[in-house]
Design an enzyme around this catalytic site. Structure first.
Site, short mmCIF file in Angstrom:
data_model
loop_
_atom_site.label_atom_id
_atom_site.label_comp_id
_atom_site.label_asym_id
_atom_site.label_seq_id
_atom_site.Cartn_x
_atom_site.Cartn_y
_atom_site.Cartn_z
N GLU A 32 0.84 -1.20 0.00
CA GLU A 32 0.00 0.00 0.00
C GLU A 32 0.88 1.25 0.00
O GLU A 32 1.76 1.40 0.85
CB GLU A 32 -0.92 -0.01 1.24
CG GLU A 32 -1.59 1.32 1.55
CD GLU A 32 -2.36 1.95 0.39
OE1 GLU A 32 -3.12 1.23 -0.28
OE2 GLU A 32 -2.21 3.17 0.16
N TRP A 60 -4.91 11.26 -3.25
CA TRP A 60 -4.12 11.27 -4.50
C TRP A 60 -4.45 12.51 -5.31
O TRP A 60 -3.64 12.97 -6.10
CB TRP A 60 -4.40 10.03 -5.35
CG TRP A 60 -3.86 8.76 -4.79
CD1 TRP A 60 -4.50 7.91 -3.94
CD2 TRP A 60 -2.56 8.18 -5.04
NE1 TRP A 60 -3.68 6.84 -3.64
CE2 TRP A 60 -2.49 6.98 -4.31
CE3 TRP A 60 -1.47 8.56 -5.81
CZ2 TRP A 60 -1.37 6.15 -4.32
CZ3 TRP A 60 -0.35 7.74 -5.83
CH2 TRP A 60 -0.31 6.56 -5.09
N ASN A 90 -13.74 8.94 2.64
CA ASN A 90 -15.03 9.13 1.98
C ASN A 90 -16.10 9.60 2.95
O ASN A 90 -15.85 9.77 4.15
CB ASN A 90 -15.44 7.87 1.18
CG ASN A 90 -15.92 6.73 2.05
OD1 ASN A 90 -16.17 6.90 3.24
ND2 ASN A 90 -16.03 5.56 1.46
N VAL A 244 3.80 0.56 -5.68
CA VAL A 244 4.07 -0.48 -6.68
C VAL A 244 4.29 0.18 -8.04
O VAL A 244 3.54 1.07 -8.46
CB VAL A 244 2.88 -1.47 -6.75
CG1 VAL A 244 3.02 -2.41 -7.94
CG2 VAL A 244 2.81 -2.26 -5.45
N HIS A 555 -16.37 9.04 -7.95
CA HIS A 555 -16.99 7.72 -8.08
C HIS A 555 -16.57 7.10 -9.41
O HIS A 555 -17.40 6.56 -10.15
CB HIS A 555 -18.52 7.84 -8.04
CG HIS A 555 -19.06 8.20 -6.70
ND1 HIS A 555 -20.36 8.62 -6.49
CD2 HIS A 555 -18.48 8.22 -5.47
CE1 HIS A 555 -20.56 8.87 -5.21
NE2 HIS A 555 -19.43 8.64 -4.56
N ALA A 588 -12.92 -0.76 -7.83
CA ALA A 588 -14.04 -0.16 -8.57
C ALA A 588 -13.81 -0.14 -10.08
O ALA A 588 -14.77 0.06 -10.84
CB ALA A 588 -14.27 1.27 -8.05
#
Ligand SMILES: Cc1cc2nc3c(=O)[nH]c(=O)nc-3n(C[C@H](O)[C@H](O)[C@H](O)COP(=O)(O)OP(=O)(O)OC[C@H]3O[C@@H](n4cnc5c(N)ncnc54)[C@H](O)[C@@H]3O)c2cc1C
Length: 630
Positions: A32, A60, A90, A244, A555, A588
């Site tokens: 992470e 981000w 959120n 990553v 979203h 998502a």
């Protein structure tokens, strides 16, 4: 050597980590980029959503390319950068889309795996739902016990805690009444029994929240899926601060499929890469869960994507999969707000330090007061709640006439995806036609919310109604902008490229303005602030205004779409990336088309679903071995 390397410890990734590490024989690693932040007040206190570092270092904050239809503005798409991902920052709203929309995703995939009935057990498995207490019921909270994971079932397993807040602003109930108003020009919404029940059109209700009702704190993916096992699972490894950069592949393919061998990452900005090896020979897998913008970026850096584009950036293309990063869709929203004569609003917290300190003390002492409030009353509008039937028909006819034109434009030269987008549009238009689409969410903010900074609006009290546009037909894309893993991607959601999107959000904001003036909300209405007199009442002016202010709802979906490959899909219905032996996606990005809901609960159920597929595959692989031993 790890059996499963999970890239991204967010909403989808931590479900995977928790479920897969239930088996003590498998070694699970989470990489992470962000850090552990559960102990920050702006994370755990519901009323502090959006405060402190939430929208700075924990975000981000992906800047889009200048948007042609938004007056050339760049919009910001927020996404959580922390262990827990976006569930850390959120708004904690836990709603689900309609049964018809989940069923439609199944139809798009010719699959029965994605149907409301099939998904419901996974929704239930992902949560421990605390039913509302009498005080919460008195404030309008209600629920349908058949659609929730209720205690004590598996209470010791990882699950996100869902409950209702301890404080309800009076404006919330007024908003509900206004949407249900049956007088002239009233919207006549029904009260929703449960916003997670799948039957939510023209209904208004109190959303449940990702909240631990026992102590009124946010329950993120960390709280739900990791904290219960912290330091109790030696086979679960989490490296925070690990960015990553790419997956590396075996030289040999198996059955023509590429095999992931190791994952490259950098810790805390080190210049020397580290590697996590994947036990591919024993069925080990990489699970990408870096979000709708993060996951395609890693795929492309690993050489999987549009091969000619990757080559132009100097990246060795190992698999031509041109839909990676395409098909991006996002919800956008805007606000109608009014100066109010209500004396308690969120503005008072911002404007009065003494009041703020008192309210914080109330939360600390007994978990009450304004800081114990989480969002909020929500209304879900069907097309006919927003526009006259003949206008809807003419918009739909025009969209159907131009089906090919827009699908071609959005597909960016990708013939298969053009067919996929056409199929998505047909589904969306059919739902509009049957009045089963939910294009707009209306929700109330008991305070100012909008584009004007504080010094531009004084220390007044406000009521805001947001209109969130849920069913965009516009599709854009996100792609890496360079071969460097540190470079931000070029994100282009192509907001408002489709004319239906323009008409519907404009109608949504006009409806929000009307609701502000509908009784009983009208009793606290003093004067509209935004869009306001300067914009006036005409749809043309409101449309022009929206181009200057509409904002992302963060979203974003669709960039690793679950669709048949012939329709330009990237993953199959078991979430495996086409052409790759041992890489799945659990975030998502797999949701192929926008749904009428905030996304977190759907992503939790996706995580549960992917984990289930992996465990079933693992069981199948080990079965012959068991037989041999017998
Ligand atoms: C401000 C905001 C408010 C929202 N409000 C709501 C709401 O009230 N209700 C709701 O249901 N939904 C809401 N959403 C949306 C919802 O939270 C997200 O859609 C959902 O959580 C996304 O889940 P995910 O697993 O796809 O991604 P995330 O949860 O964002 O997880 C992705 C993870 O991957 C990590 N990552 C990314 N790139 C890398 C890399 N290269 N290496 C390592 N790690 C990486 C990220 O740091 C992150 O932890 C909101 C979103 C935001 C941003």
């Amino acid at each position: 050597m790890y059996d499963y390397v999970i890239v991204g410890g967010g909403n989808g990734g931590l479900v995977m980590a928790s479920r897969l590490s239930e088996d003590p024989k498998v070694n699970v690693l989470v990489l992470e980029a962000g850090n552990w932040v559960e102990d920050l007040p702006e994370v755990y206190i519901p009323g502090m959503i959006g405060a402190g570092q939430a929208f700075t270092s924990l975000n981000w904050a992906y800047e889009t390319l200048p948007q042609r239809n938004m007056n050339g503005r760049s919009l910001t798409i927020s996404a959580g950068k922390a262990l827990g991902g976006s569930t850390i920052i959120n708004s904690m709203i836990m709603t689900r889309a309609t049964q018809a929309q989940y069923d439609a995703i199944g139809a798009l995939n010719n699959s029965t795996l994605w149907r409301w009935d099939e998904l419901l057990p996974f929704f239930k498995r992902s949560e421990i739902f605390t039913p509302p207490n009498p005080d919460q019921v008195a404030h309008g909270a209600s629920y349908d016990p058949t659609v929730h994971g209720l205690p004590p079932s598996d209470a010791n397993k990882g699950k996100v805690k869902v409950g209702f807040p301890n404080y309800f602003y009076p404006q919330s109930d007024m908003f509900t009444q206004a949407l249900m108003y049956t007088g002239d020009d009233g919207l006549r919404f029904q009260r929703a029994l449960d916003l997670g029940g799948g039957d939510i059109q023209s209904r208004v209700g109190i959303s449940s929240d990702s909240l631990d009702a026992s102590n009124n704190t946010r329950c993120s993916a960390v709280c739900g899926y990791i904290t219960p096992f912290l330091n109790r699972r030696p086979n679960l490894h989490i490296i925070a601060g690990a960015m990553v950069s790419k997956i590396e592949w075996d030289d040999d393919r198996i059955d023509g499929l590429l095999v992931a061998r190791r994952v490259e990452y950098f810790v805390d900005g080190d210049s020397v890469p580290r590697y996590a090896d994947v036990n591919a020979d024993a069925g080990g897998e990489v699970v990408l869960a870096a979000g709708t913008i993060g996951t395609p970026k890693i795929m492309e850096l690993s050489g999987v994507g549009n091969s000619s584009y990757l080559k132009s950036l100097g990246i060795d293309s190992v698999l031509d999969l041109p839909s990676v990063g395409e098909n991006l869709a996002d919800h956008i929203h805007s606000w109608a707000n009014a100066i109010t004569n209500a004396s308690i609003t969120k503005d008072v917290l911002a404007n009065n330090e003494t009041f703020k300190a008192e309210q914080l003390a109330l939360w600390e002492e007994n978990r009450t007061g304004l800081y114990s409030a989480a969002p909020r009353a929500i209304g879900l509008a069907a097309p006919t709640d927003l526009l006259p039937k003949d206008r809807i028909s003419s918009l739909l006819n025009e969209a159907r006439r131009n089906l090919d034109k827009y699908a071609t434009e959005f597909a960016n030269g990708n013939d298969a995806l053009r067919e996929g987008i056409k199929a998505q549009h047909q589904i969306a238009l059919d739902l509009y036609e049957k009045d089963e689409q939910i294009p707009i969410e209306l929700n109330i903010e008991p305070g100012y919310s909008g584009p004007t900074p504080r010094d531009g609006r004084g220390s007044k009290n406000y009521t805001t109604i947001s209109a969130v546009f849920y069913s965009p037909l516009s599709r854009g894309r996100t792609h890496i902008s360079s071969a460097s893993y540190t470079a931000p991607p070029a994100v282009d959601p192509a907001y408002w490229t489709h004319p239906l999107d323009v008409s519907v959000l404009t109608a949504g904001l006009q409806t929000a303005r009307k609701v502000l003036r509908t009784q009983p909300l009208s009793s606290i209405f003093v004067e509209e602030f935004e869009p306001g007199e300067k914009v006036g009442e005409s749809d043309e002016n409101v449309e022009a205004y929206l181009r200057t202010v509409a904002a992302s709802d963060s979203h974003e979906v669709g960039t690793m779409a679950m669709m048949p490959r012939l329709l330009g899909g990237v993953v199959d219905t078991r979430f495996k990336v086409y052409g790759l032996k041992n890489v799945r996606v659990a975030d998502a990005s797999v949701v192929p088309m926008p749904i009428s809901a905030h996304l977190a609960s759907t992503v939790y159920s996706i995580g549960e679903r992917v984990a289930d597929f992996i465990r079933n595959d693992q069981a199948r692989r080990t079965k012959p071995l068991v037989r041999q031993m017998e």
